[in-house]
Design an enzyme around this catalytic site. Structure first.
Site, mmCIF file in Angstrom:
data_model
loop_
_atom_site.group_PDB
_atom_site.id
_atom_site.type_symbol
_atom_site.label_atom_id
_atom_site.label_comp_id
_atom_site.label_asym_id
_atom_site.label_seq_id
_atom_site.Cartn_x
_atom_site.Cartn_y
_atom_site.Cartn_z
ATOM 1 N N ASP A 49 0.849 -1.182 0.000
ATOM 2 C CA ASP A 49 0.000 0.000 0.000
ATOM 3 C C ASP A 49 0.892 1.241 0.000
ATOM 4 O OD1 ASP A 49 -1.707 2.060 0.448
ATOM 5 O OD2 ASP A 49 -2.428 1.359 2.394
ATOM 6 N N GLU A 127 31.797 10.520 -0.490
ATOM 7 C CA GLU A 127 32.549 10.506 0.767
ATOM 8 C C GLU A 127 31.652 10.984 1.907
ATOM 9 O OE1 GLU A 127 36.899 11.867 -1.049
ATOM 10 O OE2 GLU A 127 35.781 13.272 0.185
ATOM 11 N N GLU A 129 30.294 11.905 5.401
ATOM 12 C CA GLU A 129 30.824 12.167 6.739
ATOM 13 C C GLU A 129 29.666 12.032 7.725
ATOM 14 O OE1 GLU A 129 34.306 15.402 5.607
ATOM 15 O OE2 GLU A 129 32.299 16.146 5.992
ATOM 16 N N GLU A 184 37.382 12.516 11.054
ATOM 17 C CA GLU A 184 37.357 13.821 10.372
ATOM 18 C C GLU A 184 37.772 14.926 11.333
ATOM 19 O OE1 GLU A 184 37.215 15.939 8.169
ATOM 20 O OE2 GLU A 184 37.069 14.758 6.352
ATOM 21 N N GLU A 191 34.573 9.698 8.471
ATOM 22 C CA GLU A 191 34.282 9.693 7.024
ATOM 23 C C GLU A 191 34.582 8.310 6.465
ATOM 24 O OE1 GLU A 191 35.788 12.956 4.611
ATOM 25 O OE2 GLU A 191 36.498 11.526 3.122
ATOM 26 N N HIS A 240 30.965 14.894 -0.116
ATOM 27 C CA HIS A 240 31.617 15.280 -1.367
ATOM 28 C C HIS A 240 31.509 14.103 -2.321
ATOM 29 C CE1 HIS A 240 34.375 17.749 1.455
ATOM 30 N NE2 HIS A 240 33.133 18.151 1.480
ATOM 31 N N ARG A 312 39.661 24.269 -1.270
ATOM 32 C CA ARG A 312 38.569 23.495 -0.689
ATOM 33 C C ARG A 312 37.311 24.337 -0.457
ATOM 34 N NH1 ARG A 312 41.623 18.934 0.564
ATOM 35 N NH2 ARG A 312 40.085 17.608 1.554
ATOM 36 N N GLU A 332 35.119 16.828 -8.261
ATOM 37 C CA GLU A 332 34.540 16.559 -6.939
ATOM 38 C C GLU A 332 33.541 17.668 -6.606
ATOM 39 O OE1 GLU A 332 37.395 17.017 -3.770
ATOM 40 O OE2 GLU A 332 35.916 16.621 -2.219
ATOM 41 N N ARG A 334 31.293 19.486 -4.007
ATOM 42 C CA ARG A 334 31.448 19.529 -2.546
ATOM 43 C C ARG A 334 30.209 19.986 -1.779
ATOM 44 N NH1 ARG A 334 36.626 19.140 -0.562
ATOM 45 N NH2 ARG A 334 36.226 20.591 1.153
#
Ligand code: GLU
Ligand code: MG
Length: 444
Positions: A49, A127, A129, A184, A191, A240, A312, A332, A334
């Site tokens: 359902d 990745e 965390e 981390e 992570e 990331h 970063r 990547e 982020r």
């Protein structure tokens, strides 16, 4: 194939099979069947359902069918041997046999099909965390970091270390390829990095990781939280995501020898597409009220819509990779955080990148040597660097104005997503926070 699976389940001592799927917000739902019903579940599917599931059927057509994806069989290693359970991820179908348009896994499969004519494969390496915390007491929901480690710390007595070791073993036994697990930056923060894999498998892996770490942490009295920003003044938890496209011979389409960053024009168009759609994309990759408390300057989370190699603080980073290792060329992203529905997040990330490729969008220059956090608004404007949305409400406004992402989700999923997220935003806006009491109670 069905026979083989039934044999395998018998060999594994399976008593129950959890048929799993995700609702529009990414919560995992499960219909559990005794193992003797596995054969009929594989042959005919299982009716359920859908009306009680967030973002699923309207009342008048609530019956829906789960069809297990046989490739996703895995034993849940923390289940008691006498009640041993396995799981299968499922696709969702309407009563008339057509795929249900509101199935998030279906949205990703549909988007992935767009790669078929080019014979491409979208690789994704997330990745996630997370924090391991314990609740201070049963009355208080305020959790505190439970260890005192920091980035890459190792301590033999660390309970977190025990969870992480068990987690990596459990994930390996479930067929996931984990590259690394480490502490981390923040207290209690960890992570897990996956080896890149096909996007559908990667999304299944994120779902698997989340419930596995929660189950293992609970065994020793800890809570695993994937909330993006649990603690004010500390780093939040991101997810990331490394992305590349391979052709049918396994060549990395993102790689080019004669380029400063070893990126091909296809990679640059893909990046340009994600930058162009970044503000709307935020609604899917950072989809909670709390997500926007992470995306602020100073905590290694991105705030600005730009790309770079080493920076970063940029939204998209081009990680360095070993000389000549062509598979290492990747972008990547982020801004995703682990509160997202990975199926919808990865589907819209792909749609944004493909839009850049299809329209051959020009990539702006990188912002390598600059600390964007320290730039003034005027400097940012001069360089044409925009900002990510400051709140969920702002991100949702962007999403409905982005035809490429709306089209990727389809009407049914978009409507369900907006309904759930607007309700979340409204619930938040009417609450009175501690900060407000501290600031206004006596002074107002
Ligand atoms: N925790 C940071 C974030 O919220 C990222 C830290 C890192 O660079 O891995 O994105
Ligand atoms: Mg990290």
């Amino acid at each position: 194939m069905g026979r083989e699976l039934i044999k395998r389940a018998a060999e594994d001592g399976i008593k129950f099979v959890c048929l799993q799927f995700s609702d529009v917000t990414g919560s995992v739902k499960s219909v559990d069947i005794p193992v003797n019903r596995l054969e009929s579940a594989i042959e005919e599917g299982v009716w359920f359902d859908g009306s009680s599931v967030e973002g699923f059927a309207r009342i008048q057509e609530s019956d829906m069918r789960l069809i297990p994806d046989r490739d996703t069989y895995a034993v849940l290693p923390w289940s008691e041997p006498e009640r041993r359970r396995a799981r299968l991820f499922c696709d969702i179908y309407n009563p008339d046999g057509t795929p249900f348009a509101g199935d998030p896994r279906g949205v990703l499969k549909r988007t992935r099909q767009r790669l078929e004519k080019r014979k491409w494969r979208f690789n994704v390496g997330p990745e996630p965390e997370f924090f391991l915390v314990h609740k201070t007491n049963s009355e208080s929901i305020r959790a505190v970091p439970h260890d005192v480690g920091s980035y890459f710390d190792f301590s033999a007595k660390d309970e977190a270390h025990q969870v992480r070791a068990e987690l990596m073993l459990a994930l390996a036994s479930m067929g996931l390829e984990v590259e690394a697990g480490h502490h981390e930056v923040a207290l209690g923060q960890h992570e897990i990095d996956f080896h890149f894999t096909d996007v559908l498998r990667a999304a299944d892996n994120v779902v698997t990781l989340k419930y596995t770490v929660k189950a293992l942490a609970a065994k020793i009295g800890l809570v695993a939280s994937f909330m993006p920003k649990p603690f004010f003044g500390m780093n939040g938890s991101g997810m990331h995501t490394h992305q590349s496209i391979f052709d049918s011979d396994g060549n990395n389409v993102f790689y080019r020898d004669e380029d400063e960053f070893n990126l091909s024009s296809t990679a640059y168009h893909f990046i340009a597409g994600q930058l162009e759609h970044a503000r709307a994309l935020s609604a899917l990759v950072a989809p909670t009220v709390n997500s926007y408390k992470r995306i602020v300057p100073g905590y290694e989370a991105p705030v600005y819509v730009c790309w770079a190699q080493i920076n970063r603080s940029a939204l998209i980073r081009i990680p360095r990779f070993k000389d000549g290792l062509k598979s290492g060329a990747r972008a990547e992203l982020r801004c995703p955080d682990p509160s997202c529905n990975p199926y919808l997040a990865f589907a819209t990330m792909l749609a944004a990148g493909l839009d850049g490729i299809d329209r051959k969008l020009e990539c702006p220059p990188p912002v390598n040597d600059l600390n964007i956090y320290e730039m003034s608004d005027a400097e940012l404007q001069k360089l044409g660097i925009g900002q990510l949305p400051g709140s969920l409400a702002e991100a949702l406004d962007e999403l409905v104005r982005d035809p490429v992402l709306c089209d990727c989700l389809g009407d049914e999923t978009l409507e369900a997503f907006m309904r759930a997220k607007q309700a979340e935003w409204e619930a938040y806006c009417t609450r009175v926070m501690d900060w407000e009491l501290e600031t206004y109670l006596e002074t107002a």
